[in-house]
Design a protein around this motif. Structure first.
Motif, PDB file in Angstrom:
ATOM      1  N   UNK A 116      41.676  42.279  35.656  1.00 36.14           N
ATOM      2  CA  UNK A 116      41.054  43.581  35.368  1.00 36.14           C
ATOM      3  C   UNK A 116      39.574  43.630  35.730  1.00 36.14           C
ATOM      4  N   UNK A 117      38.855  42.536  35.514  1.00 35.24           N
ATOM      5  CA  UNK A 117      37.427  42.501  35.851  1.00 35.24           C
ATOM      6  C   UNK A 117      37.231  42.514  37.371  1.00 35.24           C
ATOM      7  N   UNK A 118      38.099  41.772  38.085  1.00 34.74           N
ATOM      8  CA  UNK A 118      38.027  41.779  39.544  1.00 34.74           C
ATOM      9  C   UNK A 118      38.266  43.182  40.091  1.00 34.74           C
ATOM     10  N   UNK A 119      39.307  43.826  39.581  1.00 32.77           N
ATOM     11  CA  UNK A 119      39.644  45.145  40.098  1.00 32.77           C
ATOM     12  C   UNK A 119      38.575  46.175  39.758  1.00 32.77           C
ATOM     13  N   UNK A 128      37.478  39.333  46.824  1.00 34.25           N
ATOM     14  CA  UNK A 128      38.915  39.396  47.016  1.00 34.25           C
ATOM     15  C   UNK A 128      39.584  39.467  45.657  1.00 34.25           C
ATOM     16  N   UNK A 129      40.611  40.284  45.544  1.00 30.21           N
ATOM     17  CA  UNK A 129      41.358  40.332  44.298  1.00 30.21           C
ATOM     18  C   UNK A 129      42.068  39.009  44.080  1.00 30.21           C
ATOM     19  N   UNK A 130      41.973  38.493  42.838  1.00 28.73           N
ATOM     20  CA  UNK A 130      42.569  37.195  42.499  1.00 28.73           C
ATOM     21  C   UNK A 130      42.130  36.147  43.521  1.00 28.73           C
ATOM     22  N   UNK A 131      40.808  36.078  43.728  1.00 27.93           N
ATOM     23  CA  UNK A 131      40.289  35.295  44.845  1.00 27.93           C
ATOM     24  C   UNK A 131      40.555  33.801  44.739  1.00 27.93           C
ATOM     25  N   UNK A 132      40.719  33.286  43.531  1.00 29.28           N
ATOM     26  CA  UNK A 132      41.072  31.873  43.406  1.00 29.28           C
ATOM     27  C   UNK A 132      42.436  31.587  44.006  1.00 29.28           C
TER      28      UNK A 132
END
Length: 482
Positions: free
Chosen positions: A294-297, A196-200
């Motif tokens: 950026x790393x998540x995306x 999930x993007x920005x999963x935290x």
């Protein structure tokens, strides 16, 4: 212990094989300081492996709880938590025993979960509960009207009177955090490892949403005492087969009923606070950053986005695995076109573009996807599409449109999902009923209704509806099937 075999090399097979356990392979159990929800193959090939490799691993044991079924816990408990990671490279396999899981528990044992989370020694909770388990609506918030959320709230409300306990991972986590609050167990970190993007932030929103609906005081305590760490996780981990069990027996000389197969590549990027401490995961290659988006995306769009595109397009064209689908020029062209769109929007992050090594990452992905010895099945990837495409296709499509470009490659992924939903028969998706109802419609009405399940903004854009309608049918010949 690590054993390596090259392709074609045969290991002697003993007549009678002992079962893997801590007597056969002596390994002291570390104290439980991490609780994990979602005991499965990926957790064992990734977070548990990183913990096993940490320099202070002797101080960090993991208690892992299953999700829907107890099978994985029962199998692993019979081996004292030990299992083999089979690293499957083009040139051969290597075998390594991982010992970081010291307790494997049926997820339905909510009492044990609450006991461990409440213990002051517990410092970290990690999650691999799948994207759908956070019960997000199309706006990215907890859907309090979802039937299982409603059911869990009723169960939580009855716990003080001796009623039942929650049945979903999210409900069980909130219940356990309430136990920690009651026990004055102190602060801790929740580390989301789902795609999930920005999963935290997603995990925080879901936990606080459910906690607030049950007990405002608990929500305030969580807000003050629980940090939510965002991560980007990356390691292709297909389902284990009977042949994999036989390969472990032949190479290692013991029976392991819970091995996990993974590619050689692995990556873990984390961002957030650990108020009660954490293992030295960086010793195993984990990276800690201030800004993780950026790393998540990069991972969500390039790796996971390509996987979803291949899952739907590939199956429509009769393929079963990622490697098979990528060998199809039509599928490869679609992936490269989508990557071009994704890269254009990843690079807009300025200096982060250089840090992300996007061209190199794309080349690595092609090599990883083409590893035919990793049988990553498209049917497995295709599950929960209505949830996954919100993070994998929709952001790229919206970004492309905002820059005055068509977003045709991202739209093609959505069109392939829509086509697949018709041809697949039984659809494994949290919105399967809604998808089936939409597919009973025709023409633009069907497209618009399906789009609304992903993002209402898309459904209101007539140009996007027309674009996707024009792309429908791109992969439907030959028909879905083996």
């Amino acid at each position: 212990m690590t054993i390596e075999l090259q392709i074609g090399e045969q290991a002697p097979v003993p007549a009678a094989l002992p079962r893997l356990n801590r007597s056969l392979r002596p390994s002291a159990k570390a104290p439980v300081r991490i609780v994990h929800l979602g005991l499965g193959a990926f957790h064992r090939s990734h977070q548990a492996w990183y913990t096993h490799q940490a320099g202070d691993a002797a101080e960090w044991g993991i208690a892992s709880f299953t999700g829907r079924r107890p099978d994985a816990a029962l199998a692993l408990a019979g081996q004292d938590g030990l299992y083999t990671v089979v690293e499957r490279a083009d040139g051969g396999d290597s075998f390594e025993i991982v010992s970081s899981i010291v307790e494997a528990v049926d997820g339905a044992n909510v009492g044990r979960l609450a006991e461990l989370v409440a213990a002051p020694a517990t410092a970290v909770i990690t999650l691999t509960i799948t994207e759908a388990a956070y019960r997000l609506d199309s706006d990215g918030q907890l859907d309090r009207t979802a039937p299982d959320v409603v059911a869990d709230l009723a169960l939580l409300a009855g716990t003080a009177a001796g009623g039942g306990t929650p049945t979903t991972p999210l409900g069980r986590l909130v219940f356990a955090l309430a136990a920690r609050r009651t026990a004055d167990g102190g602060p801790l970190a929740v580390v989301c490892c789902d795609n999930l993007s920005n999963n935290g932030s997603v995990a925080r929103s879901a936990v606080l949403g459910l906690a607030a609906a049950w007990d405002a005081g608990l929500a305030a305590w969580v807000d003050a005492n629980v940090s939510f760490v965002s991560t980007s996780v990356d390691r292709i981990t297909p389902r284990t087969t009977d042949a994999d069990l036989e390969a472990v027996e032949a190479a290692c000389g013991y029976r392991d009923n819970s091995p996990v197969v993974a590619e050689p590549f692995r990556s873990w990027v984390l961002s957030g606070a650990f108020p009660a401490g954490r293992p030295r995961w960086e010793d195993a290659g984990a990276v800690f950053v201030d800004e993780i988006e950026p790393f998540e995306n990069r991972k969500l769009w390039l790796l996971n986005g390509a996987h979803s595109l291949l899952a739907y397009a590939g199956q429509l064209r009769g393929h079963a695995t990622v490697a098979e689908a990528l060998a199809d020029p039509a599928c490869l062209h679609a992936v490269e076109a989508f990557w071009d769109e994704a890269e254009a929007n990843l690079a807009s992050a300025g200096l982060k573009g250089a840090e992300l090594r996007i061209p190199e990452y794309r080349a690595e992905l092609l090599d990883r996807f083409r590893n035919a010895r990793i049988a990553h099945h498209l049917a497995q990837i295709a599950m929960d599409g209505s949830t996954k495409l919100r993070m994998r296709a929709v952001p790229v499509l919206l970004a492309e449109r905002s820059h005055g470009r068509s977003g045709a490659a991202a739209a093609l992924m959505i069109a392939a999902w829509m086509d697949f939903s018709v041809h697949a028969g039984t659809l494994q998706d949290p919105l399967a009923d809604e998808v089936d109802a939409a597919n009973a419609l025709t023409g633009t009405g069907r497209i618009r209704t399906l789009l609304a399940l992903l993002n209402p903004q898309l459904a209101e854009d007539h140009a996007i509806t027309e674009l996707i309608e024009g792309l429908s049918g791109t992969f439907t010949e030959p028909a879905i099937g083996p």
